[in-house]
Design an enzyme around this catalytic site. Structure first.
Site, PDB file in Angstrom:
ATOM      1  N   GLU A 186       0.842  -1.201   0.000  1.00 45.52           N
ATOM      2  CA  GLU A 186       0.000   0.000   0.000  1.00 45.52           C
ATOM      3  C   GLU A 186       0.876   1.249   0.000  1.00 45.52           C
ATOM      4  O   GLU A 186       0.853   2.069   0.908  1.00 45.52           O
ATOM      5  CB  GLU A 186      -0.961  -0.085   1.194  1.00 45.52           C
ATOM      6  CG  GLU A 186      -1.882  -1.295   1.055  1.00 45.52           C
ATOM      7  CD  GLU A 186      -2.666  -1.664   2.320  1.00 45.52           C
ATOM      8  OE1 GLU A 186      -2.617  -0.896   3.294  1.00 45.52           O
ATOM      9  OE2 GLU A 186      -3.319  -2.726   2.311  1.00 45.52           O
ATOM     10  N   ARG A 237       1.866  -8.267   0.684  1.00 41.12           N
ATOM     11  CA  ARG A 237       1.072  -7.582   1.711  1.00 41.12           C
ATOM     12  C   ARG A 237       1.613  -7.820   3.127  1.00 41.12           C
ATOM     13  O   ARG A 237       1.597  -6.930   3.980  1.00 41.12           O
ATOM     14  CB  ARG A 237      -0.363  -8.104   1.599  1.00 41.12           C
ATOM     15  CG  ARG A 237      -1.293  -7.795   2.776  1.00 41.12           C
ATOM     16  CD  ARG A 237      -2.646  -8.445   2.500  1.00 41.12           C
ATOM     17  NE  ARG A 237      -3.499  -8.546   3.672  1.00 41.12           N
ATOM     18  CZ  ARG A 237      -4.543  -7.774   3.916  1.00 41.12           C
ATOM     19  NH1 ARG A 237      -4.848  -6.801   3.091  1.00 41.12           N
ATOM     20  NH2 ARG A 237      -5.294  -7.948   4.985  1.00 41.12           N
ATOM     21  N   ASN A 254      -1.863  -7.039  10.233  1.00 40.70           N
ATOM     22  CA  ASN A 254      -3.123  -6.436  10.682  1.00 40.70           C
ATOM     23  C   ASN A 254      -4.163  -7.490  11.080  1.00 40.70           C
ATOM     24  O   ASN A 254      -5.356  -7.182  11.194  1.00 40.70           O
ATOM     25  CB  ASN A 254      -3.686  -5.510   9.599  1.00 40.70           C
ATOM     26  CG  ASN A 254      -4.484  -4.361  10.187  1.00 40.70           C
ATOM     27  OD1 ASN A 254      -4.241  -3.948  11.330  1.00 40.70           O
ATOM     28  ND2 ASN A 254      -5.446  -3.857   9.433  1.00 40.70           N
ATOM     29  N   HIS A 306      -4.016   2.916   5.444  1.00 41.18           N
ATOM     30  CA  HIS A 306      -3.963   1.819   4.472  1.00 41.18           C
ATOM     31  C   HIS A 306      -4.467   2.325   3.125  1.00 41.18           C
ATOM     32  O   HIS A 306      -4.924   3.450   2.988  1.00 41.18           O
ATOM     33  CB  HIS A 306      -4.869   0.665   4.932  1.00 41.18           C
ATOM     34  CG  HIS A 306      -4.344  -0.084   6.113  1.00 41.18           C
ATOM     35  ND1 HIS A 306      -3.915  -1.384   6.051  1.00 41.18           N
ATOM     36  CD2 HIS A 306      -4.165   0.290   7.400  1.00 41.18           C
ATOM     37  CE1 HIS A 306      -3.503  -1.783   7.241  1.00 41.18           C
ATOM     38  NE2 HIS A 306      -3.642  -0.790   8.083  1.00 41.18           N
ATOM     39  N   SER A 307      -4.416   1.440   2.123  1.00 40.74           N
ATOM     40  CA  SER A 307      -5.114   1.711   0.873  1.00 40.74           C
ATOM     41  C   SER A 307      -5.621   0.368   0.344  1.00 40.74           C
ATOM     42  O   SER A 307      -5.023  -0.662   0.656  1.00 40.74           O
ATOM     43  CB  SER A 307      -4.187   2.381  -0.152  1.00 40.74           C
ATOM     44  OG  SER A 307      -3.340   1.437  -0.789  1.00 40.74           O
ATOM     45  N   GLU A 382      -8.508   4.192   4.468  1.00 44.50           N
ATOM     46  CA  GLU A 382      -8.218   3.536   3.191  1.00 44.50           C
ATOM     47  C   GLU A 382      -8.144   4.646   2.152  1.00 44.50           C
ATOM     48  O   GLU A 382      -9.162   5.230   1.776  1.00 44.50           O
ATOM     49  CB  GLU A 382      -9.326   2.532   2.820  1.00 44.50           C
ATOM     50  CG  GLU A 382      -9.481   1.367   3.789  1.00 44.50           C
ATOM     51  CD  GLU A 382      -8.408   0.284   3.630  1.00 44.50           C
ATOM     52  OE1 GLU A 382      -7.571   0.396   2.697  1.00 44.50           O
ATOM     53  OE2 GLU A 382      -8.409  -0.643   4.451  1.00 44.50           O
TER      54      GLU A 382
HETATM   55 ZN   LIG Z   1      -4.077  -2.559   4.303  1.00 40.01          ZN
END
Ligand SMILES: [Zn+2]
Length: 427
Positions: A186, A237, A254, A306-307, A382
Site C-alpha cells: 500500500e 502484503r 493487521n 492503508h489503501s 483507506e
Molecule cells: Zn491494508
C-alpha cells in the site's frame, strides 16, 4: 542539511521486472446477493485469488486472478450470473507503467530546484526513509526524536519519530499516533505520513497542532514486506516471517494483534490474511504494541493508514460498536468531509463506518487493538485507489497523485487531531 537528505533520496531507485505477474487478470466484479458473495469468497480460497477489494451489493469489488485460472474463474462467474469486467488482461503492463512513471518523475526531479524540502513525487524505499528520519532528527533536535523501537523479522530497524515542543514531558497534552505501511504493497500510504511529518516539522503552517499535541509517526510499520514489494513482489502484503510454514512466508500484521485474535482471519500460512501462530507472534506488531503500552494513557487518536477504497473505518472488526460509537462515527465524518472538500473530482467521497458493516469481519487489527488498549478514537484510513481519471488500479501509484494523497489526507488528520485536542477524554 535537508539538501543532503534529498540528494540521498534521489539515489537507489531500482526497477523491478514483475515477470511473475505476467498475464494476471484484474477483474471488477458486481455482486447482487449474499449467495454471490459467498461464491466469490469460495473461489478466492479455492483458486488462490488476490482479493483487492471485496464486492458487496452496491459496491463493486476487484480481484486479481492468475493467468492459468482466468478461464475457470470467468466460467464460474458466468455460471452464477455474476457480472464482471476484465479491467486489465495483464497486470504486468500496469506494473511496468508504474515503474516508468516513477522513474520519469525521479529523473525530472534531478533538474528541479526544489531541494529545501522532501519532494512528493516519489515513493521512497526503506533506506531512503530511514536516512531522511535520521537527518530530520539531527536537523530539528528541539522537536524531533527518533526512536529505534526494535527489529523486524529480517533484522531491519523499526523506527518512529516523536514530534513535541515539550519533549513528551507535558502530560497534559494528548498524543496522536499515525502509522503507515503495515501492509507492504500500500505504497501510497507512505506519502501520507511523510506529508504529516513535513507539515509538523519542516513547513509548519499549523502552529497549534505542533504546540498542543505530541505526535508519534511510524512511516514504515512493515519494513521487510515493504522492501520485498520494491523487489520482485510488488503486490506483497504481509511481513516476511518464514517461521510458520515450510511452504509459504508472511503473516498479515493487521490480523496479528491481541484482540479477538484468529476469530476472523486465516489459519493458512499461504493466505494473505494469515494471523500468525499467536497474538503478537511477530516482532513488528510487538513494536506497535509497545507504543500503545507506553502512551495509551495520553493517546486520544490513532490513525492506521492503508489503501485502498476511500474509506475511514472504525471497529470493532466483529461489528460490535464501542461505547463511544456515535462520537467515533461523527469524528470519522468530520475527517472524511475535510478530505472530500479537497479531493480529486474523480475519486469518490469517503465512506465512513464500522469495518464489519462496510467491508467484512476482521480480527486482530491494529485499530481494534488500539481501542482495547484505551485509545478512544482509532481509525483505519483507506486512501483512494483511482489513478487520475483512468480508473481504479488500486495499489498502483501515479506520481502525480503522491503529493495530493499527502495533502488531502493531512486535511483529515488535522480535523481528527483538532477534535481530540478540544475534546479530551483523558487528563
Ligand atoms: Zn491494508
Amino acid at each position: 542539511m535537508l539538501r543532503a537528505v534529498c540528494v540521498f533520496l534521489v539515489l537507489g531507485f531500482a526497477l523491478a521486472k514483475h515477470e511473475q505477474y505476467e498475464g494476471f487478470g484484474l477483474y471488477k466484479i458486481i455482486v447482487k446477493s449474499p449467495e454471490q458473495i459467498e461464491l466469490v469468497n469460495y473461489l478466492s480460497h479455492t483458486l488462490d485469488l488476490d482479493v483487492w477489494s471485496h464486492a458487496v451489493p452496491g459496491r463493486a469489488g476487484q480481484v486479481l486472478v492468475q493467468k492459468d485460472k482466468k478461464a475457470l474463474f470467468q466460467n464460474e462467474l458466468k455460471g452464477a450470473g455474476i457480472e464482471f469486467t476484465l479491467e486489465s488482461d495483464d497486470i504486468k503492463e500496469i506494473l511496468d507503467l508504474e515503474d516508468r512513471l516513477l522513474e520519469a518523475a525521479s529523473k525530472k526531479r534531478n533538474n528541479a530546484s526544489r531541494l529545501d524540502s522532501l519532494p512528493f513525487d516519489q515513493i521512497y524505499t526503506y533506506h531512503q526513509v530511514d536516512a531522511f528520519l535520521e537527518l530530520l532528527a539531527e536537523a530539528y533536535p528541539n522537536t524531533v526524536t527518533l526512536v529505534n523501537a526494535g527489529k523486524s523479522v529480517e533484522g531491519r530497524d523499526i523506527k518512529y519519530i516523536k514530534i513535541s515542543t515539550t519533549n513528551f514531558e507535558d502530560s497534559s497534552k494528548p498524543v496522536v499516533f499515525l502509522e503507515s505501511l503495515l501492509h507492504a504493497r500500500e505504497w501510497i500510504t507512505l506519502p501520507a505520513t511523510l506529508y504529516a511529518i513535513h507539515k509538523l516539522v519542516i513547513d509548519v503552517t499549523e502552529q497549534d497542532l505542533v504546540q498542543d499535541i505530541d505526535w508519534i509517526i511510524l512511516p514504515i510499520a512493515n519494513p521487510d514486506g515493504y522492501e520485498h514489494s520494491h523487489g520482485e513482489f510488488r503486490l506483497w502484503r504481509k511481513n516476511r516471517s518464514s517461521a510458520h510454514s515450510l511452504v509459504c512466508s508472511g503473516v498479515d500484521l493487521n490480523r496479528n494483534f491481541d484482540i479477538n485474535w484468529s476469530t476472523a482471519s486465516s489459519n493458512n500460512a499461504c493466505s494473505d490474511t494469515f494471523h500468525g501462530s499467536g497474538p503478537f507472534s511477530e516482532p513488528e506488531t510487538t513494536v506497535i504494541k509497545s507504543i500503545f503500552d507506553q502512551y495509551s494513557d495520553r493517546m486520544e487518536l490513532f490513525l492506521d493508514i492503508h489503501s485502498f477504497g476511500s474509506m475511514i473505518l472504525y471497529g470493532y472488526g466483529n461489528g460490535q460498536l464501542p461505547s463511544n460509537g456515535l462520537f467515533l462515527h461523527l469524528v470519522g465524518i468530520n475527517m472524511a468531509s475535510a478530505i472530500d472538500n479537497v479531493k480529486m473530482s474523480w475519486n469518490p467521497n469517503y465512506i465512513v463506518g464500522n469495518v464489519a458493516h462496510v467491508l467484512y469481519d476482521a480480527s486482530g487489527s491494529a485499530g481494534d487493538y488500539a481501542m482495547s488498549a484505551g485509545v478512544p478514537f482509532s481509525y483505519t484510513y483507506e486512501l483512494p485507489g483511482h489513478r487520475f481519471g483512468i480508473g481504479g488500479f488500486g495499489f498502483f501509484v501515479d506520481p502525480a497523485f503522491i503529493e495530493q494523497a499527502g495533502f488531502e489526507t493531512w486535511e483529515g488528520i488535522k480535523a481528527g487531531a483538532r477534535y481530540v485536542r478540544d475534546n479530551r477524554t483523558k487528563k
